[in-house]
Design a protein around this motif. Structure first.
Motif, mmCIF file in Angstrom:
data_model
loop_
_atom_site.group_PDB
_atom_site.id
_atom_site.type_symbol
_atom_site.label_atom_id
_atom_site.label_comp_id
_atom_site.label_asym_id
_atom_site.label_seq_id
_atom_site.Cartn_x
_atom_site.Cartn_y
_atom_site.Cartn_z
ATOM 1 N N PRO A 1 51.918 40.052 66.248
ATOM 2 C CA PRO A 1 50.688 39.264 66.291
ATOM 3 C C PRO A 1 50.651 38.233 65.161
ATOM 4 C CG PRO A 1 50.185 41.589 66.524
ATOM 5 C CD PRO A 1 51.637 41.479 66.166
ATOM 6 N N GLY A 2 50.197 37.041 65.478
ATOM 7 C CA GLY A 2 50.102 35.986 64.478
ATOM 8 C C GLY A 2 51.382 35.193 64.305
ATOM 9 N N ASN B 1 46.841 38.296 70.006
ATOM 10 C CA ASN B 1 45.885 38.321 68.897
ATOM 11 C C ASN B 1 44.740 39.265 69.251
ATOM 12 O OD1 ASN B 1 44.229 36.878 70.650
ATOM 13 N ND2 ASN B 1 44.466 34.933 69.574
ATOM 14 N N GLU B 2 43.723 39.316 68.392
ATOM 15 C CA GLU B 2 42.620 40.256 68.613
ATOM 16 C C GLU B 2 41.821 39.948 69.877
ATOM 17 O OE1 GLU B 2 41.536 36.923 65.989
ATOM 18 O OE2 GLU B 2 42.975 38.499 65.702
#
Length: 135
Positions: A38-39, A87-88
């Motif tokens: 993620p990211g 991502n979230e």
């Protein structure tokens, strides 16, 4: 212009277009390459920039690759909450590679390469005919 100069100019054009074709192939191969965490950022499209260079030996300008740069356009986002790089909000950054544009660029580079190849073949044929006349 000397026929040998024509061979040099067209060979430089073929070399430049060959580099362009390799970069386009890399872009197409990585069109779906995402980050693994993620990211993280996915694969970023590469662009080939050409420049004219004065070849002092033949007294003419030829083309060569100036640099291979990264495309500054934004990455695409795709909703895929199960992906490890999501991502979230569940979105995954996707490469900024448009396969239609890459295929169009590939066709243009291929045609430019072929045109330079035809110049080479024509020049060689003229040289062969000149040698045959001198025999």
């Amino acid at each position: 212009m000397d026929l040998f100069n024509t061979l040099t100019i067209s060979a430089d054009g073929m070399k430049a277009q060959g580099t362009r074709l390799r970069v386009i192939a890399e872009n197409l191969a990585n069109a779906d390459s995402t980050a693994s965490e993620p990211g993280g950022e996915p694969y970023q499209r590469k662009l080939v920039n050409f420049k004219n260079v004065l070849n002092r030996q033949i007294g003419a300008e030829t083309v060569e690759v100036d640099r291979v740069s990264l495309d500054p356009s934004e990455f695409n986002q795709r909703y895929n909450p199960g992906h490890p790089a999501a991502n979230e909000d569940g979105y995954v950054l996707m490469p900024n590679v448009n396969t239609l544009i890459e295929l169009t660029d590939m066709r243009e580079a291929q045609r430019s390469y072929e045109a330079n190849l035809r110049v080479q073949q024509g020049s060689r044929k003229m040289l062969e005919q000149t040698i045959n006349l001198l025999r």
